[in-house]
Motif scaffolding. Structure first.
Motif, PDB file in Angstrom:
ATOM      1  N   THR A 164      71.507  27.972  21.066  1.00  0.00           N
ATOM      2  CA  THR A 164      70.498  26.921  20.931  1.00  0.00           C
ATOM      3  C   THR A 164      69.987  26.826  19.496  1.00  0.00           C
ATOM      4  OG1 THR A 164      69.798  27.229  23.227  1.00  0.00           O
ATOM      5  CG2 THR A 164      68.285  26.058  21.779  1.00  0.00           C
ATOM      6  N   LEU A 165      69.723  27.962  18.866  1.00  0.00           N
ATOM      7  CA  LEU A 165      69.259  27.953  17.483  1.00  0.00           C
ATOM      8  C   LEU A 165      70.325  27.389  16.545  1.00  0.00           C
ATOM      9  CD1 LEU A 165      67.415  31.401  17.286  1.00  0.00           C
ATOM     10  CD2 LEU A 165      66.372  29.132  17.204  1.00  0.00           C
ATOM     11  N   SER A 189      62.314  20.880  12.726  1.00  0.00           N
ATOM     12  CA  SER A 189      63.571  21.109  13.444  1.00  0.00           C
ATOM     13  C   SER A 189      63.683  22.556  13.906  1.00  0.00           C
ATOM     14  CB  SER A 189      64.752  20.765  12.534  1.00  0.00           C
ATOM     15  OG  SER A 189      65.978  21.122  13.134  1.00  0.00           O
ATOM     16  N   TYR A 190      63.304  23.492  13.027  1.00  0.00           N
ATOM     17  CA  TYR A 190      63.401  24.912  13.366  1.00  0.00           C
ATOM     18  C   TYR A 190      62.440  25.274  14.490  1.00  0.00           C
ATOM     19  CZ  TYR A 190      63.879  29.946  12.664  1.00  0.00           C
ATOM     20  OH  TYR A 190      64.119  31.286  12.844  1.00  0.00           O
ATOM     21  N   THR A 196      62.704  25.644  22.119  1.00  0.00           N
ATOM     22  CA  THR A 196      63.695  25.414  23.182  1.00  0.00           C
ATOM     23  C   THR A 196      64.445  26.697  23.508  1.00  0.00           C
ATOM     24  OG1 THR A 196      63.995  23.147  22.361  1.00  0.00           O
ATOM     25  CG2 THR A 196      65.658  23.982  23.877  1.00  0.00           C
ATOM     26  N   ALA A 197      64.749  27.480  22.496  1.00  0.00           N
ATOM     27  CA  ALA A 197      65.570  28.681  22.689  1.00  0.00           C
ATOM     28  C   ALA A 197      64.815  29.812  23.365  1.00  0.00           C
ATOM     29  CB  ALA A 197      66.099  29.159  21.337  1.00  0.00           C
ATOM     30  N   ILE A 198      63.516  29.957  23.071  1.00  0.00           N
ATOM     31  CA  ILE A 198      62.802  31.161  23.529  1.00  0.00           C
ATOM     32  C   ILE A 198      61.781  30.847  24.616  1.00  0.00           C
ATOM     33  CG2 ILE A 198      61.542  33.212  22.792  1.00  0.00           C
ATOM     34  CD1 ILE A 198      62.599  32.711  19.959  1.00  0.00           C
ATOM     35  N   VAL A 248      63.427  36.975  16.144  1.00  0.00           N
ATOM     36  CA  VAL A 248      63.596  35.635  15.573  1.00  0.00           C
ATOM     37  C   VAL A 248      62.564  35.394  14.472  1.00  0.00           C
ATOM     38  CG1 VAL A 248      63.417  33.157  16.052  1.00  0.00           C
ATOM     39  CG2 VAL A 248      64.684  34.631  17.610  1.00  0.00           C
ATOM     40  N   ALA A 249      61.335  35.878  14.675  1.00  0.00           N
ATOM     41  CA  ALA A 249      60.305  35.738  13.639  1.00  0.00           C
ATOM     42  C   ALA A 249      60.671  36.525  12.382  1.00  0.00           C
ATOM     43  CB  ALA A 249      58.956  36.198  14.177  1.00  0.00           C
TER      44      ALA A 249
END
Length: 323
Positions: A103-104, A121-122, A128-130, A225-226
């Protein structure tokens, strides 16, 4: 004589006075806490209030939904068994890793193709991904996103959350998904924990347990991710918000599994948690004013929809064929 203006802004359909606005809002909250209201109807009521009369306490809405959601998720832990939750977490691990990475990646290229602002966008891709709004709230300070970029991402995610809450249970019955399949699908494909719980709870108790456990395990991916985000956006001094409430959820689940005294009062905590989540959905809907919807814009919404459809279809195919 008091000349203070008591009419709400004209972007609401019904220009009622502030006192009437508050009475309508509080009445709707009371109605949403009755046992006859479904999560989808609660969300719909919130959206209706946002469009018709507006949210009289909009400045407090984000903080209220944030804390109410976390406390409610902890409360749900008192209704779960640690052994079955661990099994569900193992089952959903591979789906989680693959879906987050894909997804990312897809979101990055899609955002560039649509020429969406890089940070917006990010944030849309990460949400959406997490785990929707929680991921956006945690990652936005890390990449030093502006208020407009955060609002665009949150608006996009919350719009699609509302759609998912209505659509997923219908689709689950249409494809004859089992409780396990539906719980996994919800946890992977629906953005926010509140909508995941709402949709899964409507489908069944087993689906609710699986969906909640897998979704919260997925939320822990906010941390790596962060960390990656600090390198991508070159902001090493930014602080990362760790979702500590997940640890309290695990403790509640363990206490319910191994402590008989806790298990006796667990139904009270679970009932309170479900009421809290119902109220959370109402507040999320009440925050979706026309200003919020208009701020999203066409291209970010297209990115969000395309990402959501892609992950939903891929996850549905996966649970149908491999679960």
């Amino acid at each position: 004589m008091n000349t203070q203006q008591t009419v709400v802004p004209s972007d609401f359909i019904l220009p009622v006075g502030q006192n009437v606005q508050k009475i309508i809002f509080i009445t709707c909250i009371a109605f949403c806490l009755t046992p006859w209201v479904s999560p989808a109807l609660t969300l719909l009521a919130g959206i209706g209030v946002a469009q018709l009369t507006g949210h009289p306490y909009i400045a407090l809405n984000h903080k209220a939904t944030h804390w109410l959601l976390q406390l409610s998720v902890i409360g749900l832990g008192f209704g779960m068994n640690a052994h079955s939750a661990l099994q569900a977490g193992k089952q959903g691990f591979l789906f989680t890793v693959v879906s987050i990475c894909s997804t990312l990646t897809f979101g990055y290229f899609l955002g560039r193709w649509l020429k969406v602002d890089a940070k917006s966008s990010y944030l849309i891709s990460a949400g959406t991904a997490i785990c929707g709004g929680s991921a956006i709230a945690a990652i936005s300070p890390v990449i030093q996103a502006e208020e407009k970029q955060i609002s665009v991402a949150l608006g996009c995610v919350f719009i699609l959350n509302a759609v998912a809450l209505f659509l997923f249970p219908v689709a689950g019955h249409y494809f004859n998904l089992s409780q396990t399949q539906f719980g996994l699908w919800c946890a992977i494909a629906i953005h926010d924990t509140s909508s995941v719980v709402g949709a899964a709870g409507k489908y069944g108790n087993q689906a609710l347990e699986i969906a909640t456990t897998v979704k919260l395990a997925r939320a822990l991916w906010i941390i790596p991710v962060a960390l990656i985000s600090t390198a991508l956006f070159k902001s090493p001094s930014a602080k990362i918000k760790i979702p500590y409430f997940i640890g309290w959820f695990v403790l509640a689940m363990v206490a319910n599994t191994y402590l008989p005294a806790v298990k006796m009062v667990s139904p009270v905590f679970v009932a309170g948690a479900k009421a809290g989540l119902t109220l959370t959905l109402f507040l999320i809907g009440a925050g979706l004013s026309r200003r919020v919807l208009a701020a999203v814009g066409v291209k970010p919404l297209l990115q969000g929809v395309a990402l959501w459809v892609a992950i939903s279809v891929a996850a549905l195919y996966a649970v149908l064929h491999w679960v």
